[in-house]
Design a protein around this motif. Structure first.
Motif: not given
Ligand code: BGC
Length: 461
Positions: A162, A347, A23, A117, A392-393
C-alpha cells in the motif's frame, strides 16, 4: 432432497490470512513506528509491545491456520531486524524467518512474503526514508539479501504494501510517521515507493526467475454524496483518481497522469514489472464538496448514514461494510490493466470486536469475488485481514480485525465464530447454503438471489 446451492471457487484458489511484521511479531524497537509509539501518537496510548508474540511463537498461530484448512498465509519481514544498522546483516533474524517459512511449508501453507509493510529501520528513516530517491538503493540491497537468503523457501513475494496509504497517512493526514501535512512530499514518496517496487521486482527476478512478484494497493471507493451535485461528483472523482488509479497507472506505464506528471518524474522500466495485482479492499467513503479541505481535494469523506459499518475506531476511518465495493474494485483494476495479470485479494477484513457483522461481511464479500470470477476476472486467491487481532497502528489494540480474538496482555486466544466459518469455506473451496444458513442466514438472498435463477445456475466455476 433438493441439491444444495453453492458458489464454488476455482481449483487451486488460495485461501489464507494476511499479517505484517510489526503488527504481529512483538519486540520491534528499531523502526520508526516504535519511535512513533514512544512519542505518544497511538490514540489509545498503547504500544505494540509483544504484539501477537510471533517472533517467539508464530508457529502456534500457523497451526491454527492449518486447522482452518487454509492453504496460504501472507506474512511480513521486518527490515529493521534484518539490517538493524546500515550495512550490518543480522543472520539470526534470517534464521528465525527460515524457521517460520519451513513451518508454513510443513503445514501446507504457501507463504506470500511482504518485504515492506509501513515500517522502516530507524537509520533509514533518519536519512529521509522514501522521501529521497537515492535511498531506494538501500531498500534494493535489503531485498537482494533477503531473497538470496530465503529463495529456497519462498517464491511468492509482495514488494511494497500500500504505497498510497503509506504516503497519504504519513504525509497528508499525518497520523502515521513522520506525521507531515505536505501533499507535494506525499506525491514524491508515493512515486519513490513505486520505483522501489519496480527495482525490487527486477532484483528478485534476477535471483529467482520463476518467482511470482507483485505489490498491493489499498483501493477505497469514493462515491458522491449526491450524484446530482456536480461538485460532489467532481471531488469524489478526483479523490478516486488520486488515491486509487493514479498509482495503478504509474505502475502500469511508468508515467503519472496529468497534472501529476508535471511534478513527478517517470518511473523507468515500470511496465511489465509485476506478475500479479495485489488488491486490498476495505470500505467506501461518501464524499461531499467542502471548500475548507484543500489537502483532500475539497472533499469531506464520511460513512453513509444508516450503513452497516465496522467498529469505528478512534479516528473513525474503518467505515462502511460495502460488499459490492470489492466487485467494483476488482472490475476497475481488471479493466484498467486489460486483464494482463491475475489478481489476488491480498487483504480484506472487518473491525468487529463482537463478531456480529463479520460472518455476513465475509460471506457477502466472497460472493462478490465469486461474481467477478464468473465474469472472467482471474482472481487467484483471498487473504483475510487478519488471523489474530493485531496491533492496529494508530488505533493500538482498539480495532479488532482478527478471526481469532487476542488478549495482548495474557496472549490468550479465543476463536470467533468467523474462524470456524472461514475454515468451512476453505475446506469446501466454496460457500454453501449450509454455511450461510448456520453463520449468517440474513445473507442468504444476497448470496443466492432467488430472482436470478440463472445466476445460481452459473455459480459453479
Ligand atoms: C494495512 C494493514 C492494516 C489494515 C486495517 C491495511 O491498510 O495494510 O496493516 O492493519 O489495513 O486497517
Amino acid at each position: 432432497m433438493a441439491r444444495q446451492r453453492m458458489l464454488r471457487f476455482p481449483e487451486g484458489f488460495l485461501w489464507g490470512t494476511a499479517s505484517s511484521s510489526h503488527q504481529c511479531e512483538g519486540g520491534n524497537r528499531n523502526n520508526q513506528w516504535y519511535r512513533w509509539e514512544q512519542q505518544g501518537h497511538i490514540l489509545t496510548g498503547e504500544h505494540s509491545g509483544d504484539a501477537c508474540n510471533w517472533w517467539k511463537r508464530a508457529e502456534t498461530d500457523f497451526e491454527r491456520a492449518e486447522q482452518m484448512e487454509n492453504n496460504a498465509l501472507r506474512l511480513g519481514l521486518e527490515w529493521s531486524r534484518i539490517e538493524p544498522t546500515e550495512g550490518w546483516w543480522n543472520s539470526s533474524a534470517i534464521d528465525r524467518y527460515r524457521q517460520m517459512l519451513k513451518e508454513l511449508h510443513r503445514r501446507h501453507l504457501k507463504p506470500l512474503v511482504t518485504l515492506h509493510h509501513f515500517t522502516d529501520p530507524l537509520w533509514f528513516a533518519d536519512r529521509g526514508g522514501f522521501e529521497n530517491e537515492h535511498n531506494i538503493r538501500y531498500f534494493i540491497r535489503y531485498v537482494t539479501y533477503v531473497v538470496q537468503s530465503l529463495q529456497d523457501l519462498c517464491d511468492f513475494w509482495l514488494t511494497v504494501n500500500e504505497p498510497n496509504v503509506y504516503a497519504f497517512m504519513g504525509y497528508v493526514l499525518g497520523s502515521y510517521p513522520p506525521g507531515e501535512h505536505n501533499v507535494s512530499r506525499a506525491l514524491h514518496v508515493l512515486r519513490n515507493l513505486m520505483q522501489a517496487h519496480v527495482e525490487a521486482f527486477y532484483a528478485i527476478r534476477r535471483i529467482q526467475p520463476a518467482a511470482e512478484i507483485g505489490y498491493c494497493l489499498d483501493y477505497r471507493l469514493f462515491d458522491p454524496a449526491s450524484s446530482f451535485s456536480p461538485l460532489d461528483t467532481l471531488v469524489s472523482a478526483v479523490q478516486d483518481a488520486f488515491f486509487n488509479w493514479a498509482t495503478l497507472q504509474a505502475a502500469e506505464t511508468g508515467r503519472f497522469s496529468f497534472p501529476l506528471n508535471m511534478a513527478l518524474a517517470p518511473i523507468p522500466r515500470a511496465s511489465g514489472a509485476r506478475d500479479y495485482h495485489g488488491v486490498n479492499y476495505y470500505t467506501r467513503d461518501i464524499v461531499r464538496f467542502d471548500p475548507t479541505r484543500p489537502a483532500e481535494f475539497f472533499g469531506k469523506r464520511y460513512v453513509r448514514p444508516g450503513a452497516v459499518h465496522n467498529d469505528p475506531g478512534l479516528e473513525g476511518n474503518f467505515g462502511e461494510i460495502y460488499p459490492e465495493g470489492i466487485y467494483r474494485v476488482l472490475k476497475g483494476v481488471y479493466q484498467r490493466t486489460r486483464g494482463n495479470r491475475p489478481l489476488y485479494i491480498t487483504e480484506n477484513g472487518f473491525s468487529d470486536a463482537h463478531d456480529d457483522r463479520r460472518p455476513r461481511a465475509i460471506l457477502e464479500h466472497l460472493a462478490m469475488v465469486h461474481r467477478a470470477i464468473r465474469e472472467g476476472i482471474p482472481v487467484g486467491g483471498y487473504f483475510y485481514w487478519t488471523l489474530v487481532d493485531n496491533f492496529e497502528w494508530t488505533e493500538g489494540w482498539g480495532a479488532r480485525f482478527g478471526l481469532i480474538e487476542l488478549d495482548p496482555y495474557s496472549q490468550e486466544r479465543t476463536p470467533r465464530p468467523s474462524a470456524s466459518m472461514f475454515g468451512e469455506i476453505c475446506r469446501a473451496n466454496a460457500i454453501t447454503e449450509s454455511i450461510v444458513e448456520r453463520y449468517a442466514p440474513e445473507a442468504m438472498d444476497f448470496i443466492f438471489p432467488q430472482s436470478d435463477s440463472e445466476l445460481a445456475k452459473s455459480a459453479s466455476v
